[in-house]
Enzyme design. Sequence first.
Site, PDB file in Angstrom:
ATOM      1  N   SER A  44      -9.723  -1.105   6.976  1.00 45.94           N
ATOM      2  CA  SER A  44      -9.186  -0.962   5.615  1.00 45.94           C
ATOM      3  C   SER A  44      -8.420  -2.150   5.043  1.00 45.94           C
ATOM      4  CB  SER A  44      -8.291   0.264   5.540  1.00 45.94           C
ATOM      5  OG  SER A  44      -9.094   1.399   5.405  1.00 45.94           O
ATOM      6  N   LYS A 103       0.852  -1.189   0.000  1.00 45.18           N
ATOM      7  CA  LYS A 103       0.000   0.000   0.000  1.00 45.18           C
ATOM      8  C   LYS A 103       0.890   1.243   0.000  1.00 45.18           C
ATOM      9  CE  LYS A 103      -3.972   1.839   2.651  1.00 45.18           C
ATOM     10  NZ  LYS A 103      -4.857   1.577   3.808  1.00 45.18           N
ATOM     11  N   SER A 105      -9.752   1.233   2.685  1.00 47.95           N
ATOM     12  CA  SER A 105      -8.945   2.090   1.853  1.00 47.95           C
ATOM     13  C   SER A 105      -7.819   1.368   1.117  1.00 47.95           C
ATOM     14  CB  SER A 105      -8.333   3.199   2.710  1.00 47.95           C
ATOM     15  OG  SER A 105      -7.431   2.653   3.670  1.00 47.95           O
TER      16      SER A 105
HETATM   17  N1  GLN Z   1     -13.261   3.418   6.265  1.00 50.37           N
HETATM   18  C1  GLN Z   1     -12.617   3.943   7.421  1.00 50.37           C
HETATM   19  C2  GLN Z   1     -12.292   5.395   7.203  1.00 50.37           C
HETATM   20  O1  GLN Z   1     -12.717   5.924   6.251  1.00 50.37           O
HETATM   21  C3  GLN Z   1     -11.412   3.138   7.774  1.00 50.37           C
HETATM   22  C4  GLN Z   1     -10.213   3.475   7.005  1.00 50.37           C
HETATM   23  C5  GLN Z   1      -9.007   2.681   7.400  1.00 50.37           C
HETATM   24  O2  GLN Z   1      -9.094   1.642   8.050  1.00 50.37           O
HETATM   25  N2  GLN Z   1      -7.855   3.203   7.013  1.00 50.37           N
HETATM   26  O3  GLN Z   1     -11.645   6.032   7.971  1.00 50.37           O
END
Ligand code: GLN
Length: 487
Positions: A176, A77, A152
């Site tokens: 994420s 990532k 994400s």
């Molecule tokens: N969907 C969550 C957010 O928008 C989690 C994101 C993540 O785990 N980086 O913050």
Amino acid sequence: MIPLESAASLARLLADRKISAAEVADAYLGRINELDSKLGCFLAVDADSVKAQAKAVQEKIDNKTGGPLAGVPIALKDNISTQGLETTCASKILKGYVPPYDATVVERLKAAGMPILGKTNMDEFAMGTSTETSAFQKTTNPWDTERSPGGSSGGSAASVAGGLAPVSLGSDTGGSIRQPASLCGVVGFKPTYGRVSRYGLVAFASSLDQIGPFARTVEDAALLAATISGHDPMDGTSLPSKAIDVSGLKQGSLKGVKFALPTELFGDAIEDGVKEQLEASIKLLEAEGVIFKRVSMPSVLYGVTTYYIIAPAEASSNLARFDGVRYGALVEGGGHIENFEKTRAHGFGREVRTRIMIGTYALSAGYYDAYYLRATQVRTKMRMEVEAELKDVDAVLCPTSPGVAFKIGELLGDPLALKMLDICTIPANMGGFPAISVPCGLSQGLPVGLQIMGGTMADERVLQLAYAVEQALPKTPASPLLEGVAG
Ligand code: GLN
């Protein structure tokens, strides 16, 4: 055909000299060339470097000095720092930023002989659930390219599901890793908070962030977790513990295992098709001797609300360093304050700016007690509620995502619906618990994920249970892009 092999089986073929690291790297570079224009998984791939790394790791394989996945390439990532390779967090503000050092996980992958294939697309600064807040490109789901891979870590999930990488790393702050794993039909594991070093991970919400693996099998995810975990003096929140030990991975039996099923995560918030897949899996596991206990964990219903105070509060502080002086592409505005304003207004996208504003507000004088302090109290209550249940069971079992992959753009106008998608994954981040998503069949022709969450430091047990569950359930097919590969 190389992309069809699991990482464990590739590692065996490599160790037995049936294939070379260069052949494996070439096969994956070929898949990326062929498919990434459609999937948009990668933000950066340096083919020459991949080939050079593969050549160098061949020596480690030959001398048996690598790790259990020596020679298996990996995608990362783009919020994981890689020396000499651009790391942007999919944000304009970091375009062109080349880290001068490797994250600890990258150092460990290199020591284990795993070539880095490239950097994957993500929601900007990991803020999102669909990979659509990336400043650079869309990533599509290998099951249906009109749909989102989730987020994400969408690029990391889609690269594994589409056979563009055998394994990858993502980061998980509120889901994420697990949510995109669920939407793409692969395995995604978030270890116990502090079990994997965050040194070199660009911080979003430091008390929640954790790096973890994506893989096509639980065994691959476990081998990768073992490679990257263990104490790191460079991270002040790193636990004084050994690397995750996977020697007992295949030794667990399901007979007499107890899982708690929180009624709150089997309710109206969950799509019918997802519930049906979960209930069908529960029946099959019952036949293997698993005991299920329906429990109530009322605080988990406040998880999303609490998370969206705590995570933006931490983000507003962490992202202060992107000012065009310390970090970030400077946009000149005249004076120092104007430079700061222009740099941030131009460099950050809408979602990131919104979160910085929410976080700053929640932390400001007069609001701190009402929002931030209260949220941390609810967080503690939630952790205690889960821990109380875990005294009586081996782990909690629930859906990973309340729904299957949605159409790209479908939820962009509905930020609340997007945020509610985190309802099942947030409790693990709030409590620091290890949790894994394992595919458990299809609904509307799209993958459904089953989540197993255990107590702090129970990473080994969670992986062992996930392995046993994976073996007991009918195999979920690989994505059509992989099924289409001639064997
Ligand atoms: N969907 C969550 C957010 O928008 C989690 C994101 C993540 O785990 N980086 O913050």
